[in-house]
Design a protein around this motif. Structure first.
Motif, PDB file in Angstrom:
ATOM      1  N   SER A   1       0.863  -1.222   0.198  1.00 56.04           N
ATOM      2  CA  SER A   1      -0.050  -0.021  -0.146  1.00 56.04           C
ATOM      3  C   SER A   1       0.989   1.279   0.058  1.00 56.04           C
ATOM      4  O   SER A   1       2.417   1.248   0.208  1.00 56.04           O
ATOM      5  N   GLY A   2       0.351   2.281  -0.167  1.00 57.67           N
ATOM      6  CA  GLY A   2       1.130   3.637  -0.377  1.00 57.67           C
ATOM      7  C   GLY A   2       1.318   3.964  -1.671  1.00 57.67           C
ATOM      8  O   GLY A   2       0.656   3.560  -2.773  1.00 57.67           O
ATOM      9  N   ARG A   3       2.218   5.008  -1.962  1.00 56.40           N
ATOM     10  CA  ARG A   3       2.420   5.406  -3.333  1.00 56.40           C
ATOM     11  C   ARG A   3       3.926   5.323  -3.691  1.00 56.40           C
ATOM     12  O   ARG A   3       5.054   5.414  -2.941  1.00 56.40           O
ATOM     13  N   TYR A   4       4.123   4.685  -4.823  1.00 58.97           N
ATOM     14  CA  TYR A   4       5.266   4.081  -5.285  1.00 58.97           C
ATOM     15  C   TYR A   4       5.506   4.851  -6.641  1.00 58.97           C
ATOM     16  O   TYR A   4       4.759   4.652  -7.584  1.00 58.97           O
ATOM     17  N   ARG A   5       6.931   4.935  -7.084  1.00 54.08           N
ATOM     18  CA  ARG A   5       7.253   5.520  -8.445  1.00 54.08           C
ATOM     19  C   ARG A   5       8.341   4.543  -8.775  1.00 54.08           C
ATOM     20  O   ARG A   5       9.409   4.268  -7.908  1.00 54.08           O
ATOM     21  N   ILE A   6       8.656   3.838 -10.108  1.00 49.59           N
ATOM     22  CA  ILE A   6       9.649   3.022 -10.539  1.00 49.59           C
ATOM     23  C   ILE A   6      10.100   3.978 -11.609  1.00 49.59           C
ATOM     24  O   ILE A   6       9.778   4.191 -12.519  1.00 49.59           O
ATOM     25  N   LYS A   7      11.517   4.103 -11.415  1.00 46.40           N
ATOM     26  CA  LYS A   7      12.367   4.843 -12.259  1.00 46.40           C
ATOM     27  C   LYS A   7      13.544   4.002 -12.565  1.00 46.40           C
ATOM     28  O   LYS A   7      14.462   3.832 -11.921  1.00 46.40           O
TER      29      LYS A   7
ATOM     30  N   LEU B   1      10.917   4.158  -5.810  1.00 40.61           N
ATOM     31  CA  LEU B   1      10.843   5.324  -4.741  1.00 40.61           C
ATOM     32  C   LEU B   1       9.469   5.351  -4.078  1.00 40.61           C
ATOM     33  O   LEU B   1       8.298   4.987  -4.590  1.00 40.61           O
ATOM     34  N   TYR B   2       9.326   5.568  -2.607  1.00 34.78           N
ATOM     35  CA  TYR B   2       8.225   5.448  -1.850  1.00 34.78           C
ATOM     36  C   TYR B   2       7.803   6.806  -1.361  1.00 34.78           C
ATOM     37  O   TYR B   2       8.814   7.499  -0.728  1.00 34.78           O
ATOM     38  N   TYR B   3       6.663   7.331  -1.179  1.00 34.35           N
ATOM     39  CA  TYR B   3       6.246   8.628  -0.857  1.00 34.35           C
ATOM     40  C   TYR B   3       6.095   8.457   0.767  1.00 34.35           C
ATOM     41  O   TYR B   3       5.169   7.679   1.148  1.00 34.35           O
ATOM     42  N   LYS B   4       6.849   9.158   1.492  1.00 31.62           N
ATOM     43  CA  LYS B   4       6.750   9.613   2.898  1.00 31.62           C
ATOM     44  C   LYS B   4       7.147  10.689   3.204  1.00 31.62           C
ATOM     45  O   LYS B   4       8.140  11.439   2.765  1.00 31.62           O
TER      46      LYS B   4
ATOM     47  N   LYS C   1      11.307   8.733  -1.203  1.00 32.00           N
ATOM     48  CA  LYS C   1      12.442   8.239  -0.938  1.00 32.00           C
ATOM     49  C   LYS C   1      12.971   7.076  -1.546  1.00 32.00           C
ATOM     50  O   LYS C   1      11.985   6.096  -1.662  1.00 32.00           O
ATOM     51  N   LYS C   2      14.058   6.746  -1.872  1.00 24.87           N
ATOM     52  CA  LYS C   2      14.706   5.566  -2.499  1.00 24.87           C
ATOM     53  C   LYS C   2      14.546   4.234  -1.393  1.00 24.87           C
ATOM     54  O   LYS C   2      15.021   4.440  -0.478  1.00 24.87           O
ATOM     55  N   LEU C   3      14.015   3.159  -2.107  1.00 22.58           N
ATOM     56  CA  LEU C   3      14.045   1.961  -1.216  1.00 22.58           C
ATOM     57  C   LEU C   3      15.357   1.433  -1.324  1.00 22.58           C
ATOM     58  O   LEU C   3      15.758   1.086  -2.720  1.00 22.58           O
TER      59      LEU C   3
ATOM     60  N   LEU D   1       7.720   5.331 -14.102  1.00 25.41           N
ATOM     61  CA  LEU D   1       8.187   6.575 -14.700  1.00 25.41           C
ATOM     62  C   LEU D   1       9.298   5.983 -15.821  1.00 25.41           C
ATOM     63  O   LEU D   1       9.532   6.776 -17.068  1.00 25.41           O
ATOM     64  N   LYS D   2      10.144   5.106 -15.699  1.00 28.57           N
ATOM     65  CA  LYS D   2      11.229   4.658 -16.690  1.00 28.57           C
ATOM     66  C   LYS D   2      11.258   3.045 -16.547  1.00 28.57           C
ATOM     67  O   LYS D   2      11.269   2.748 -15.394  1.00 28.57           O
ATOM     68  N   THR D   3      11.137   2.368 -17.556  1.00 25.82           N
ATOM     69  CA  THR D   3      11.065   0.892 -17.468  1.00 25.82           C
ATOM     70  C   THR D   3      12.198   0.312 -17.139  1.00 25.82           C
ATOM     71  O   THR D   3      13.130   0.780 -17.585  1.00 25.82           O
ATOM     72  N   PRO D   4      12.007  -0.501 -16.130  1.00 26.60           N
ATOM     73  CA  PRO D   4      13.652  -1.319 -15.686  1.00 26.60           C
ATOM     74  C   PRO D   4      14.129  -2.071 -16.971  1.00 26.60           C
ATOM     75  O   PRO D   4      13.540  -2.611 -17.546  1.00 26.60           O
TER      76      PRO D   4
END
Length: 188
Positions: A74-80, A85-88, A93-95, A140-143
């Motif tokens: 759960s929460g907000r994630y961005r994958i670049k 990245l996790y929204y906190k 912030k980078k995981l 955001l950017k494909t791994p």
């Protein structure tokens, strides 16, 4: 002593919730994988000898071998790319330990296991997937070394893969993997 005991119990509850939530996600992905045709082998909760942890799912079939890590977050994630990245507290912030790193490690472990069994994976397509169950994530950017998909799209992705030429190799891989598979069923 009572305070210490209560804190241990609370940590156990939190970890138990996390484990339960993870199992829910793995069961959801497993249900989708069960829709694959009969010529696909679907292994859930694979424990390779000498390795810590498990591989959530391994699928072996006419389109290759797929290593799947399931995350029910759960929460907000961005994958670049390979960065998660996790929204906190108002910012991303980078995981440090992200699902992409985990699925790539599991893929390498599976390749090494098969190679040790005399099964060369040199010409076999092995794909790393993260089945991500999260209402708010964006790629955001494909791994470069793995795919991130929502669970219901995993079987479609597998079926659209490039057909493997060496089905004998895939059958041998499936047979070697079978003793490492643990099936955990929870009554619903």
């Amino acid at each position: 002593m009572a305070v210490y005991g209560n804190s241990i119990i609370e940590v156990g509850r939190q970890k138990g919730y996390s484990w339960e939530k993870g199992l829910e996600g793995e069961n959801l992905v497993s249900d989708y994988l069960n829709t694959l045709p009969k010529d696909y082998f679907d292994y859930n909760d694979v424990n390779l000898p000498g390795k810590r942890g498990n591989i959530d799912h391994v699928v072996i079939g006419p389109t290759g071998i797929y290593v799947i890590e399931t995350k029910n977050y759960s929460g907000r994630y961005r994958i670049k790319g390979n960065e998660w990245l996790y929204y906190k507290h108002g910012k991303y912030k980078k995981l440090k330990n992200n699902p992409g790193t985990q699925v790539r490690k599991n893929t390498v472990d599976l390749i090494n296991f098969l190679n040790e069994k005399g099964i060369s994976t040199k010409n076999t397509w092995i794909t790393s997937l993260v089945a991500f169950i999260c209402p708010d994530f964006k790629v955001l950017k494909t791994p470069q070394t793995y795919k991130v998909l929502i669970p219901k799209t995993v079987p479609q992705y597998i079926l659209k893969g490039k057909k493997e030429q060496n089905m004998n190799l895939l059958v041998r891989a499936a047979l070697e993997l079978e003793p490492c598979c643990v099936e955990l069923t929870v009554a619903r």
